[in-house]
Design a protein around this motif. Sequence first.
Motif, PDB file in Angstrom:
ATOM      1  N   ASP A   1      -0.020  -4.777   5.380  1.00  0.00           N
ATOM      2  CA  ASP A   1      -1.236  -4.321   4.721  1.00  0.00           C
ATOM      3  C   ASP A   1      -2.343  -4.372   5.760  1.00  0.00           C
TER       4      ASP A   1
ATOM      5  N   VAL B   1      -6.472  -4.126   6.711  1.00  0.00           N
ATOM      6  CA  VAL B   1      -7.850  -4.223   6.243  1.00  0.00           C
ATOM      7  C   VAL B   1      -8.767  -3.977   7.438  1.00  0.00           C
TER       8      VAL B   1
ATOM      9  N   VAL C   1      -7.036  -1.045   3.171  1.00  0.00           N
ATOM     10  CA  VAL C   1      -8.337  -1.428   2.628  1.00  0.00           C
ATOM     11  C   VAL C   1      -9.396  -1.065   3.663  1.00  0.00           C
TER      12      VAL C   1
ATOM     13  N   LEU D   1     -13.392  -1.262   4.446  1.00  0.00           N
ATOM     14  CA  LEU D   1     -14.659  -1.902   4.097  1.00  0.00           C
ATOM     15  C   LEU D   1     -15.783  -1.207   4.858  1.00  0.00           C
TER      16      LEU D   1
ATOM     17  N   ARG E   1     -10.933  -9.572  -4.346  1.00  0.00           N
ATOM     18  CA  ARG E   1     -10.660  -8.179  -4.715  1.00  0.00           C
ATOM     19  C   ARG E   1      -9.556  -7.595  -3.835  1.00  0.00           C
ATOM     20  N   VAL E   2      -9.589  -7.909  -2.550  1.00  0.00           N
ATOM     21  CA  VAL E   2      -8.567  -7.413  -1.639  1.00  0.00           C
ATOM     22  C   VAL E   2      -7.207  -7.994  -2.000  1.00  0.00           C
ATOM     23  N   ARG E   3      -7.155  -9.282  -2.285  1.00  0.00           N
ATOM     24  CA  ARG E   3      -5.883  -9.916  -2.668  1.00  0.00           C
ATOM     25  C   ARG E   3      -5.317  -9.273  -3.937  1.00  0.00           C
TER      26      ARG E   3
END
Length: 267
Positions: A90, A92, A116, A118, A261-263
């Motif tokens: 994953d 981020v 993800v 940001l 939120r990411v988890r």
Amino acid sequence: MRFAQRPDGVRIAYEITGAGAQTILLVSPLAGTIALWGEFRERLAAHARVIAFDHRGLGDSSVAPLTTTTRALAADARAVLDDARIDRADVVGSSLGGMAATWLAADAAPRVRRLVLLSTLVHSVEVAGSLRSAARVAKLATCAVRGDRAMGRCLSDGILSDRFQADHPDEAARIARTIADAPRSRRSVLVLAAAAARHDARSALRRISAPTLALAGALDPLVRADRMSRDLSALADVTCEVVPDCGHSIALEAPAHVADRVRAFLA
């Protein structure tokens, strides 16, 4: 500290924290070395194996060539996964790191399980959409001409919202010290800033198959949530959300909220 060797001679420094079957690769913003992730990384590492690395030109990584692009930074991220023997992760990415993460998800789609983003622009020209954003860009552009510690303070002022700095002065000062203490040079900041300024991944979006979560701060003068949502609509599977009361660096200003939120998204 571990190092991934690139064909152009650059060594990319990285660290692995936490443990578990799930691997999360963190791709840092412009001012960010591994240390800047702070509480956000710690919260993720409590439940997964987390890999963070220093962009070329920052921290313990080698000097960044003048020709560095966000796509080259994505190749560095892939090299880190290769060196750590991680087939799929994953990913981020924050700001500049989100630009690189976008290319990684497009160029190495089988390696990215979920993505993800940001505070991430698809096309850097979009940042000039308002006087407020143009003023913040101009402020950041002046940072590279200052001395090392002054540059660190300038960068932190540019990426943290005025509200956060007023409400959390001690934490804002700690972030400024972390940025100031990280090894970097004016040249490296300029090279990475130029890479961000040239970023345009619009043509790559159709090649991204990973489910994507995009988060933007409600107070962010650089990446407006509505524009981010519009630009990322080309993705096959994307969820766009706004983080309230935060500026550009949402993982620094609201580490607990954003990590949770990411988890939840990566679960």
